[in-house]
Design an enzyme around this catalytic site. Structure first.
Site, PDB file in Angstrom:
ATOM      1  N   HIS A   1      -0.280  22.559  13.723  1.00  0.00           N
ATOM      2  CA  HIS A   1      -0.039  23.021  11.733  1.00  0.00           C
ATOM      3  C   HIS A   1       1.370  23.119  12.333  1.00  0.00           C
ATOM      4  O   HIS A   1       2.029  23.873  11.063  1.00  0.00           O
ATOM      5  CB  HIS A   1      -0.215  24.932  11.993  1.00  0.00           C
ATOM      6  CG  HIS A   1      -1.941  24.657  11.919  1.00  0.00           C
ATOM      7  ND1 HIS A   1      -3.203  24.221  11.766  1.00  0.00           N
ATOM      8  CD2 HIS A   1      -1.838  25.375  10.390  1.00  0.00           C
ATOM      9  CE1 HIS A   1      -4.236  24.433  11.243  1.00  0.00           C
ATOM     10  NE2 HIS A   1      -3.874  26.110  10.457  1.00  0.00           N
TER      11      HIS A   1
ATOM     12  N   HIS B   1     -14.306  -7.874 -11.276  1.00  0.00           N
ATOM     13  CA  HIS B   1     -13.274  -6.649 -11.041  1.00  0.00           C
ATOM     14  C   HIS B   1     -11.663  -6.740 -11.315  1.00  0.00           C
ATOM     15  O   HIS B   1     -10.906  -6.374 -11.655  1.00  0.00           O
ATOM     16  CB  HIS B   1     -13.708  -5.769  -9.502  1.00  0.00           C
ATOM     17  CG  HIS B   1     -12.427  -4.436  -9.324  1.00  0.00           C
ATOM     18  ND1 HIS B   1     -12.382  -3.700  -9.682  1.00  0.00           N
ATOM     19  CD2 HIS B   1     -11.474  -4.710  -8.774  1.00  0.00           C
ATOM     20  CE1 HIS B   1     -11.501  -2.759  -9.317  1.00  0.00           C
ATOM     21  NE2 HIS B   1     -10.724  -3.476  -8.603  1.00  0.00           N
TER      22      HIS B   1
ATOM     23  N   HIS C   1      -6.472  -7.416 -13.015  1.00  0.00           N
ATOM     24  CA  HIS C   1      -8.180  -6.835 -13.312  1.00  0.00           C
ATOM     25  C   HIS C   1      -8.290  -7.055 -14.840  1.00  0.00           C
ATOM     26  O   HIS C   1      -8.085  -5.501 -15.360  1.00  0.00           O
ATOM     27  CB  HIS C   1      -8.286  -4.971 -12.564  1.00  0.00           C
ATOM     28  CG  HIS C   1      -7.783  -4.959 -11.058  1.00  0.00           C
ATOM     29  ND1 HIS C   1      -6.084  -4.934 -11.109  1.00  0.00           N
ATOM     30  CD2 HIS C   1      -7.924  -4.635 -10.058  1.00  0.00           C
ATOM     31  CE1 HIS C   1      -6.085  -5.045  -9.782  1.00  0.00           C
ATOM     32  NE2 HIS C   1      -6.928  -5.192  -9.043  1.00  0.00           N
TER      33      HIS C   1
ATOM     34  N   GLU D   1      -4.443  21.181  -0.861  1.00  0.00           N
ATOM     35  CA  GLU D   1      -3.110  20.093  -1.267  1.00  0.00           C
ATOM     36  C   GLU D   1      -2.866  19.611  -2.210  1.00  0.00           C
ATOM     37  O   GLU D   1      -1.873  18.661  -2.826  1.00  0.00           O
ATOM     38  CB  GLU D   1      -2.843  20.167   0.087  1.00  0.00           C
ATOM     39  CG  GLU D   1      -2.644  21.877   1.095  1.00  0.00           C
ATOM     40  CD  GLU D   1      -4.420  21.644   1.436  1.00  0.00           C
ATOM     41  OE1 GLU D   1      -5.276  20.607   1.427  1.00  0.00           O
ATOM     42  OE2 GLU D   1      -4.434  22.745   2.417  1.00  0.00           O
TER      43      GLU D   1
END
Lengths: 672, 672
Positions: free
Chosen positions: B476, B265, B35, B414
């Site tokens: 969960h 890029h 890059h 998290e």
């Protein structure tokens, strides 16, 4: 909070909201677990929304043009269940409320899609609902543009808490919705300043309205217990062309001794406090009791939508029979009849031309023929369009100016993309697929798991699926990801070996109705290994004999994806040494495991040594190497011992020993 | 962009920045991948930062009080490598630059921690670097408070692109840093408006300074090619007590034909365009050539830090010998000598008292004795403190007002927590642990993988590790997560059966130096299964015989965590029927696999039937059931067939058939 003043100011409203609060208190107390505070805090917003704005019909919960209501703060599930019971959804009876969180009940701890008609999506993992909602709103925009406002024109309403907004996925959702100007998306932020650990400012001082505004949202801040303010804010939100966020200042566990505390977030089960709260509400009713007059008012609210729904049905009936059939087919998740023939034709063409292409390119070839015949597909990529090969020439780009566009530039937002795709699929009428690098399934995991848990047929196009990615190095080279995906229940993980298998995998993915699919695709070019055309979809069997042993069958090589070609090369080496070698292509373990034993036995007979080849970790392969009539003493694995490295791909396969020569050597060692 | 004007305005600066740009062009062209655009766009910011602000000493890259430089936009790795080569880091020679992205080179496609001294963290997966940096800055704050400004007082500088800021984890990082007022954290936003898919506004219209400001950051917007503006902005950022974000308007691939385009890029390899760019820079140098005078200037910049470092060494030498030793021990990642005895004492006490507690509570019991003797621990939770049992009484809370606090309320973040913990560990001198529900490893995966890839000894405290979580339901309840973690290379996954094993697991986690650890802990109470005290850490062997068969050994039951007690109950049932049954506790597969074969053979001898019991999916278990002298015909598994359900835990274990009776029945069926 002056409860008495609230009661006095809007007595009718108050009673309706009280029904939600007291059912919540009773259900949580009976279950001795759950989350009381959120439903008690947001009952006023919910009451106004359902009474004055939400288009819904409890008798026909899946009416296509209904407004969608997404409880992103899914732990507050009793809010949803109470609303559904009160307004008369058949699936949520009082018995269901009484059995909240019990085995077999529809009223699970968190709302579970599929448990009851009317639950739009599974929420609980925070941030997912708000991110789903962006998908719902996108689907609505596309379909409004496609079918016209008379057929599709509805809002998507979301309730999200501090937790949803702290999760990173919410930013991905906010950014995408803001750029896309999803004007029919309205998010209520339950601004109660309480999390499990304490007040929100212990972990976050974000000015949420400012944050949403920074991404192009219309924002309002109101008292979330004032029904007039709520009503006015919703009205303004609906009129604004931007997505709207309404920050509702609320009191968690309103009226309970635990109001405005962390304790109020959880299960409020103390009998005396419960009674005191009900008394404060002015409704000292019995357990699960709702005043008959109040229940009637709620039922009237539920009945309000029938006329609207019937009007819609009349309008829908004015469409041509073909259009109606097409609409209904898409909503039923059925593929168009032409799909199968289209795939077959491509397979035939490929077996004739035998191109050497990367399977990500194969996937593009498939999409180029599928997308024109399957107008409900909607593709996208998390900023890797040219690498994932997900965009085909006919799709058009979905933008605020082009709502008929069927390709979404999701931005660098893998998690937001996956969650939005869940929402698009759940909305109905559309079939989303989206791409990123296989390695970044890590980022999307939270939503991918929910695709599987809900059983929504989203397709994940995961390219650059091994060290074959090359120089970008170990951060970008998946090694454990196939195992992770295979460990996930109810998810079909395809790793096709060539264009034919890729086409077959796409056919399965696009006809699936109860499970998501993952396509694990290469960066690097692969030869066509399926050189003989078959109409039958061999990938649907999960694994099949690609090349039979010549002479006595001494070895079986099993492989997936890019390593199938390696297995064929190894077979050449072994056959040259007189070692009869079968090659089994295994594009989808889940489907192979679902075949009957006699088929599995034919593919993997006892006796020969077995070597599996896959440029990933071994975990899970022992099922096929040692199990299925295998023998641990006569089996080996060619794959990755750990993380990859940065170098050209060919060099990496050599250095990590994933070559035909290495494979042949392992077979020979086992035969000694 | 008027390159000529830039050259003229600041000729000395320009030449130094040009060295970065032309090395980048040459290295990417030689590798034919990489890059180019980001290093070319951010060369000016980097030059000013390194020349005028960054405290670093290439001769001693790991000097503890250096400023940290984090290249969050890791694809721009050539920026970092060029800076390291130019300023004289020994590990990054010109040969390394020439071998960019080649096998064995330190100059991997993305910066890899451990490849060269001076690379502070592995970046490439977007958003990780900026999220790591929050951990670096937290570690700096704690240590500055603990050791005084004379010993620790440095900045953490980050370069992040649009991609980093679109990733959700960046919001978690921004929110945490803003609330914590991490004033010595400075983020440069490479505001070039280009992503892979096109201009940023195709996917995002977020006003980034407004977004950061909404979370309490100091923000500035500057021309990222103006060295005076850059210098002034850094100076202002350092003075402001808030974390600072400097939006640097830059041109990707500055001066190249691909400037300001998506193409810019990626890898710019066209020879003519490369030459034209160098000419535009006024430096038509040969391949990998740097003007000698410019190299000297860069080396002088590199030499600038030596005096500062030596001053620091003098100050450090004034600390007492004990303090110096303690500091050095913590930075070396060595546990204090007292740790081992502390753990042993707890084990002894537990085997005597035999408490029935959840292993999350066991973990708290362990932490209560460890934290006081191991001052470098820093705990936290993603808003589940009371559930994860991660906070002990002595830690104090880390806040802007209490920088000595060793417990962090990470918020519902998290992923941000995991990434911050990586940063804390990488900073040195501290050992982080943090908790959430096991199921939400999904959210943290992106950073957890990097813990493993980098080999940083972070400890993840993952509680509520099965259907034993109960009523919260399938969203969960982890079922596939153990398999996912075990599939990840270089990660020790512990699922302890009781308090003794939990203490042993913690001891291993806290003495590890090259791998992260995951502790998978129960919500529900478990009996103490280790009833006889042993000084030896049996968990370090990964698996061991917990209960021997009485009479002829006909069956081996293997289990982990909560199912070890189930296995012992099943053994009682089987022994009562005269079936000699061994129970093997397997708290850590990775460590068991690392034992020599003779040990493994003693634990898992050939012959008896084998049944494994674990409240998760089967994937991976066949290694122990069928392999290791096992026999597929004489093995079975008791576990989860798919996702869980919402109900009280006991009911779930019964309904899913994970009980002693089910286990005993399977053993008997195999013995028939």
């Amino acid at each position: 909070m002056d409860i008495a003043a609230l009661r006095t100011a809007h007595p009718d409203h108050w009673k309706k909201a009280t029904a939600i609060r007291s059912l919540t208190l009773d259900a949580v107390a009976a279950a001795n677990s759950g989350h009381s505070g959120m439903p008690m805090g947001m009952a006023d917003v919910a009451t106004v929304l359902f009474e004055k704005h939400l288009n819904f019909d409890p008798k026909v919960p899946d009416w296509p043009n209904r407004d969608r209501f997404i409880l992103s703060a899914g732990h507050g599930s009793m809010l949803l269940y109470a609303l559904m019971y009160l307004t008369g959804y058949e699936d949520i009876t009082l018995d269901q409320i009484k059995n909240f969180r019990q085995w077999g009940a529809r009223t699970a701890g968190h709302p579970e899609y599929g448990h009851a008609r009317g639950i739009e999506t599974t929420t609980g993992p925070l941030g997912q609902g708000i991110a789903n909602s962006v998908g719902f709103a996108i689907a609505e925009e596309v379909q409004r543009a496609t079918w016209g406002k008379k057929i599709i024109d509805h809002y998507t309403y979301v309730m999200a808490g501090d937790g949803c907004l702290m999760e990173g996925v919410s930013q991905e959702a906010i950014g995408l919705a803001g750029m896309q100007k999803l004007g029919q998306l309205v998010v209520f932020f339950d601004n109660n300043n309480i999390t499990i650990d304490g007040t929100v400012d212990m972990a976050d001082i974000t000015d949420q309205p400012a944050r949403f505004a920074a991404s192009g949202w219309h924002v309002q801040s109101i008292d979330g217990h004032d029904p007039e303010a709520i009503d006015a804010a919703i009205t303004a939100a609906k009129q604004d062309p931007r997505p709207s966020m309404i920050a509702c200042k609320t009191h968690i566990a309103l009226g309970h001794a635990a109001q405005d505390t962390s304790k109020g977030h959880g299960a409020l089960t103390d009998a005396d406090q419960l009674r005191a709260a009900k008394e404060a509400y002015g409704a000292p009713l019995g357990e699960f009791e709702v005043e008959a007059a109040v229940k009637s008012q709620w039922e009237a609210i539920g009945a309000r939508g029938e006329a609207t729904r019937k009007d819609w049905e009349s309008r829908f009936a004015t469409l041509s029979a073909t259009k109606q059939a097409d609409f209904n087919r898409a909503y039923a998740g059925e593929a168009p009849k032409r799909l199968s023939a289209t795939i077959r034709a491509l397979k035939k063409q490929v077996t004739e031309g035998q191109p050497k292409v990367a399977t990500r390119k194969s996937s593009e070839m498939v999409l180029e023929v599928i997308n024109p015949v399957m107008q409900e597909t909607i593709g996208g990529s998390a900023d890797l369009t040219g690498s994932n090969n997900t965009k085909t020439s006919d799709l058009g780009i979905f933008t605020p100016e082009n709502r008929k566009g069927r390709y979404i530039y999701y931005g660098v937002r893998e998690h937001g993309m996956a969650a939005a795709m869940n929402g698009i699929a759940l909305h109905g009428g559309m079939r989303p697929y989206g791409g990123t690098f296989m390695c970044f399934t890590d980022y999307a995991r939270g939503a991918m798991r929910l695709s599987a848990l809900m059983g929504v047929p989203v397709t994940y196009v995961m390219t650059h699926d091994s060290i074959g990615l090359g120089e970008d190095g170990p951060t970008h080279q998946p090694v454990e990801h196939l195992a992770m995906l295979r460990a996930t229940p109810n998810m079909n993980v395809f790793r096709p070996a060539d264009t034919v298998e890729t086409a077959e995998a796409w056919e399965i993915a696009l006809t699936a109705t109860k499970a998501p699919s993952v396509l694990s695709l290469t960066r690097q070019g692969l030869p066509t290994v399926r050189k003989e055309h078959k109409n039958k979809n061999l990938t649907a069997q999960g694994a099949y004999v690609l090349a039979e042993a010549e002479g006595k069958r001494q070895a079986i090589l099993m492989a997936s994806g890019s390593e199938v070609a390696t297995a064929l090369e190894a077979r050449d080496l072994l056959q040259a040494d007189g070692i009869g070698t079968r090659v089994v292509s295994m594009p989808c373990w889940e489907l192979f495991a679902a075949q009957d034993e006699s088929y599995r036995r034919r593919v993997l007979p006892a006796g020969p040594v077995r070597v599996a080849i896959e440029a990933g970790v071994r975990l899970g392969w022992d099922q096929w190497l040692f199990g299925e009539r295998g023998n641990a003493k006569k089996a080996d694995f060619v794959g990755m011992p750990g993380f990859g490295a940065s170098a050209p791909a060919e060099r990496l396969f050599e250095e990590f020993g994933i070559t035909a020569a290495d494979t042949a050597a392992k077979v020979k060692a086992l035969l000694k």
